[in-house]
Motif scaffolding. Structure first.
Motif, PDB file in Angstrom:
ATOM      1  N   GLY B  86      45.531  24.822  66.356  1.00  0.00           N
ATOM      2  CA  GLY B  86      45.224  25.075  67.775  1.00  0.00           C
ATOM      3  C   GLY B  86      45.824  23.501  68.229  1.00  0.00           C
ATOM      4  N   GLY B  91      38.858  22.802  74.558  1.00  0.00           N
ATOM      5  CA  GLY B  91      38.305  21.221  74.701  1.00  0.00           C
ATOM      6  C   GLY B  91      39.337  20.954  73.306  1.00  0.00           C
ATOM      7  N   PRO B  92      38.740  19.446  73.198  1.00  0.00           N
ATOM      8  CA  PRO B  92      40.386  18.770  72.300  1.00  0.00           C
ATOM      9  C   PRO B  92      39.298  18.963  70.330  1.00  0.00           C
ATOM     10  CG  PRO B  92      38.077  17.216  73.033  1.00  0.00           C
ATOM     11  CD  PRO B  92      38.303  18.513  74.185  1.00  0.00           C
ATOM     12  N   SER B  93      40.221  18.440  69.874  1.00  0.00           N
ATOM     13  CA  SER B  93      39.827  18.549  68.244  1.00  0.00           C
ATOM     14  C   SER B  93      39.604  17.562  68.164  1.00  0.00           C
ATOM     15  CB  SER B  93      41.057  19.219  67.972  1.00  0.00           C
ATOM     16  OG  SER B  93      41.630  18.650  66.304  1.00  0.00           O
ATOM     17  N   HIS B  94      39.051  17.026  67.000  1.00  0.00           N
ATOM     18  CA  HIS B  94      37.900  16.083  66.160  1.00  0.00           C
ATOM     19  C   HIS B  94      39.614  15.326  66.062  1.00  0.00           C
ATOM     20  CE1 HIS B  94      40.090  16.441  62.301  1.00  0.00           C
ATOM     21  NE2 HIS B  94      40.260  17.254  62.419  1.00  0.00           N
ATOM     22  N   MET B  96      40.853  13.725  68.380  1.00  0.00           N
ATOM     23  CA  MET B  96      41.427  13.257  69.070  1.00  0.00           C
ATOM     24  C   MET B  96      40.777  11.505  69.125  1.00  0.00           C
ATOM     25  SD  MET B  96      39.567  13.654  73.220  1.00  0.00           S
ATOM     26  CE  MET B  96      39.893  12.634  74.760  1.00  0.00           C
ATOM     27  N   VAL B  97      39.606  12.013  68.811  1.00  0.00           N
ATOM     28  CA  VAL B  97      38.545  11.594  68.474  1.00  0.00           C
ATOM     29  C   VAL B  97      39.380  10.192  67.122  1.00  0.00           C
ATOM     30  CG1 VAL B  97      36.458  10.068  67.474  1.00  0.00           C
ATOM     31  CG2 VAL B  97      36.111  12.729  68.726  1.00  0.00           C
ATOM     32  N   ASP B  98      39.958  10.865  66.297  1.00  0.00           N
ATOM     33  CA  ASP B  98      40.342  10.118  65.251  1.00  0.00           C
ATOM     34  C   ASP B  98      41.783   9.460  65.657  1.00  0.00           C
ATOM     35  OD1 ASP B  98      39.016  11.959  63.022  1.00  0.00           O
ATOM     36  OD2 ASP B  98      40.655  12.834  63.023  1.00  0.00           O
ATOM     37  N   ALA B 100      41.927   8.066  69.381  1.00  0.00           N
ATOM     38  CA  ALA B 100      41.287   6.842  69.841  1.00  0.00           C
ATOM     39  C   ALA B 100      40.632   5.780  68.367  1.00  0.00           C
ATOM     40  CB  ALA B 100      39.604   7.119  70.198  1.00  0.00           C
ATOM     41  N   GLU B 101      40.053   6.297  67.275  1.00  0.00           N
ATOM     42  CA  GLU B 101      39.282   5.436  66.280  1.00  0.00           C
ATOM     43  C   GLU B 101      40.762   4.014  66.154  1.00  0.00           C
ATOM     44  OE1 GLU B 101      35.736   7.191  64.650  1.00  0.00           O
ATOM     45  OE2 GLU B 101      37.310   7.835  64.056  1.00  0.00           O
ATOM     46  N   PHE B 291      44.155  17.363  76.751  1.00  0.00           N
ATOM     47  CA  PHE B 291      43.520  17.224  75.236  1.00  0.00           C
ATOM     48  C   PHE B 291      44.022  17.837  74.387  1.00  0.00           C
ATOM     49  CE2 PHE B 291      41.284  16.582  79.749  1.00  0.00           C
ATOM     50  CZ  PHE B 291      40.327  15.379  79.376  1.00  0.00           C
ATOM     51  N   SER B 292      45.597  18.519  74.533  1.00  0.00           N
ATOM     52  CA  SER B 292      45.788  19.040  73.721  1.00  0.00           C
ATOM     53  C   SER B 292      45.814  18.992  72.502  1.00  0.00           C
ATOM     54  CB  SER B 292      47.613  19.516  74.197  1.00  0.00           C
ATOM     55  OG  SER B 292      47.321  20.158  74.897  1.00  0.00           O
TER      56      SER B 292
END
Lengths: 427, 427
Positions: B86, B91-94, B96-98, B100-101, B291-292
């Motif tokens: 996708g 909404g975003p996928s996980h 996005m967190v990866d 950012a981290e 947020f793609s």
């Protein structure tokens, strides 16, 4: 497997540490019911899976971009073919010309096109073009209309200075007298008038403008020799295979596009008439990824599907069927809905629901039954949806209504302070 | 096959009908020598093919995004894997967190990240965050510094109103006294100071700032409790595996990223320190495609390559080798170059070339020999380049110098009015 949101909660926790608030922008769940998932793992056709693997029929379609279904095979094939050749290069590919020609051939008022990334790139370029054309400053927009999140148009003024808004004048949408008052307020310094195809603001009923209103905007712009700009970013190609105001028989000078024109690949556009060619040429607008070829190739294929399939009639038919079914169910359970806007872009609010507690509880129920409805933002059907999806949706919504009726006396007040603040603003 | 531009000319002709001026923005060839191709058909590694199939070693790297080579296998594999799951969803996928981290772990001053699409999305968000934090209005930027094409920062003021610039104050880059004067001009209403990592403006020599200057900016921002913002969109990860000013030992509060962070996939970012978390959370910023998941997955893999490969040392080594070779060749043919900036982001101008006719003729010669150099914009080496590419480049540049020497007396004045105007502005 019972509905669970453990993985989502873990992600939200991780996100809060490295992303302000854990999330931001229009896809943040900060204003949604507590259980709405923030993170998604997969999307295909009309379906969406959250981080915990819960499956939904998705009525948001990525807040608009998904028109032909997530991962549409034809569009993805075109995108991959172009990706193998090149995407972000030192200049555009010939597909940029192909895409501009396709848009110009489909949008009656358009003689040229310029591509960008965000919807607000297109609206900002339209504003700048209108000012370059007229040599004047004032821009008229409808009260509460969303034209993007740039300083001149963002709905949240935190960090925004008054000078950013000094040349923006507002009018009441679909109100000719109010528009005329705004024109007088511009005192001969009018550069352009923005209108969305219909009123599609959050937390409020949608409103289809009258033909008389659209004609009045056109007349004023002609009399003042300024740009009539239709912001078709959200609704473009969802109401017509042309600019949305073509339905009303009114042609703008400039229109702004985005969201669905490449079925989710990142591209937006400003298109306009010959009269504004020189002005559009005179402005400077660019971005690191504006000339990337993959979204353009996806756009060319999306436009072909728009021309050659019955996607539009299909989404309208399905939207009508959903709307009728929901009205019937609501009545059967003793509720009454305000279903406004085009049925393929439905806004569903509850009568006698001042703090929206009914609407919030109902969509929260539907979510647990596999349907992703939105309580305050217009929704978007897509062409991957089928009659069977609508039937399945109506089964879920019926359970949601039944639960709503059973819980009615116990539904707590909507106490999210962000929601309360927005409701106050929308009134 | 001899060099030809027939197909390009046909495309340019078609483009003029449906795109204002045929092209716009930073990848327009309007200011380049006449034969420079506008349209490209393919890109792979360090190579680029124009619409006519002419092959070039590309020293523009898509004006920055290409860091690991066009179509890098690892990055494209990560992108495709995510595309199958996708991309633009509700909404975003996980990932996005990866992502950012990963950014927070690599950029010393960063405690959080927000993603967007354009470089100017990031710089505009930084400005807004700085104002939200301070409650003040004035923003200080270097004269001529490029921070994007939004109304507050675009270098071309056509269609821009004075109010858009009313809160922007300028200083001379790398000049402490000038910066202090700008701060005084803000009269206690200062919200933030922007600095690019080094001066990298078009039509001018690049300039590396002194440590004393960077420290002075930091000291002023600390004293006033306002944001020091490094605009690392163009140079990010090309000078360091951290914010570019880490080299100078100075940490900003906020930095802006884009271009190369996903090797050409469309994404940009604002990152900042804890002190600005609440302010960043308080602003509203969003976009249809922010947020793609595909560009984020590409970004995660690009950052891994940044951490785990010698791409940086390699591009520096190749840049040094190219720089030394060009200086030697120039001297041998009786020319003298001004090679400024980091060697992996070289700006190459000619001494005693006031209208840049030598530079323009030389890059036009090199183009015909298969090397795409730029006459007025800094260039970008990439990690797909090899020592053999540099050798091939130096063979082409030698022929270009030889032709330049032979033609020297006959090289016409640079008469492109757009170029003349820019040269005047750059002086």
């Amino acid at each position: 497997m019972p509905w669970s949101n453990r993985k989502n909660s873990e992600l939200v926790e991780r996100a809060r540490r490295v992303i302000p608030g854990g999330m931001y922008g229009h896809e943040s769940t900060a204003l949604l019911p507590a259980d709405f998932p923030q993170f998604f793992s997969r999307a295909k056709g009309a379906r969406l899976w959250d981080a915990d693997g819960n499956e939904y029929i998705d009525y948001m379609s990525a807040y608009g971009p998904n028109l032909f279904g997530y991962g549409n095979a034809d569009i993805e094939a075109a995108a991959r073919k172009q990706a193998d050749l090149g995407d972000t290069m030192t200049g555009p590919s010939h597909v940029m010309v192909d895409l501009a020609e396709a848009l110009v051939s489909m949008i009656s008022h358009a003689d040229w096109a310029m591509f960008c990334k965000n919807g607000s790139d297109a609206t900002t370029m339209a504003m700048t073009t209108a000012r370059a054309y007229s040599g004047r400053s004032k821009i008229i927009v409808a009260v509460g209309a969303y034209h993007g999140s740039q300083p001149w148009c963002t709905p949240n003024r935190t960090g925004i200075v008054d000078d950013d808004r000094r040349n923006i004048i507002t009018y009441e949408y679909n109100n000719i007298e109010s528009l005329e008052a705004a024109v007088r307020q511009a005192e001969g310094d009018l550069a352009g008038i923005f209108a969305t195809p219909f009123r599609h603001e959050v937390f409020a009923d949608q409103m289809i403008p009258s033909v008389e209103f659209a004609q009045a905007v056109r007349k004023i712009c002609d009399a003042q020799d300024v740009a009539l700009i239709v912001d078709d970013v959200r609704a473009g190609f969802r109401l017509a295979r042309d600019c949305s105001w073509s339905i009303l028989g009114v042609q703008p000078d400039i229109s702004c596009w985005g969201k669905a024109i490449a079925n989710g690949h990142p591209i937006s556009a400003m298109v306009g008439s010959h009269r504004f060619y020189a002005a559009a040429r005179s402005i400077f607008a660019t971005g690191s990824f504006w000339f990337s070829a993959v979204p353009m190739a996806a756009g060319v294929e999306t436009l072909r599907l728009i021309r050659e399939t019955r996607y539009l009639e299909q989404t309208v038919d399905l939207g009508d069927r959903l709307r009728a079914g929901l009205d019937e169910q609501a009545a059967a359970f003793g509720f009454s809905l305000r279903q406004t806007g085009p049925s393929q872009m439905p806004q569903i609010l509850f009568h006698e629901d001042p703090d929206m507690r009914l609407g919030y509880a109902w969509v929260a129920n539907a979510l647990k039954h596999g349907v992703y409805f939105h309580p305050y933002h217009n929704m978007f059907l897509n062409a991957a949806m089928t009659a069977a999806d609508i039937d399945q949706t109506l089964q879920a919504s019926e359970r949601a209504f039944a639960e709503l009726k059973a819980d009615r006396a116990r539904i707590p007040a909507n106490e999210n302070p962000l929601v309360i603040a927005r409701l106050k603003r929308a009134r």
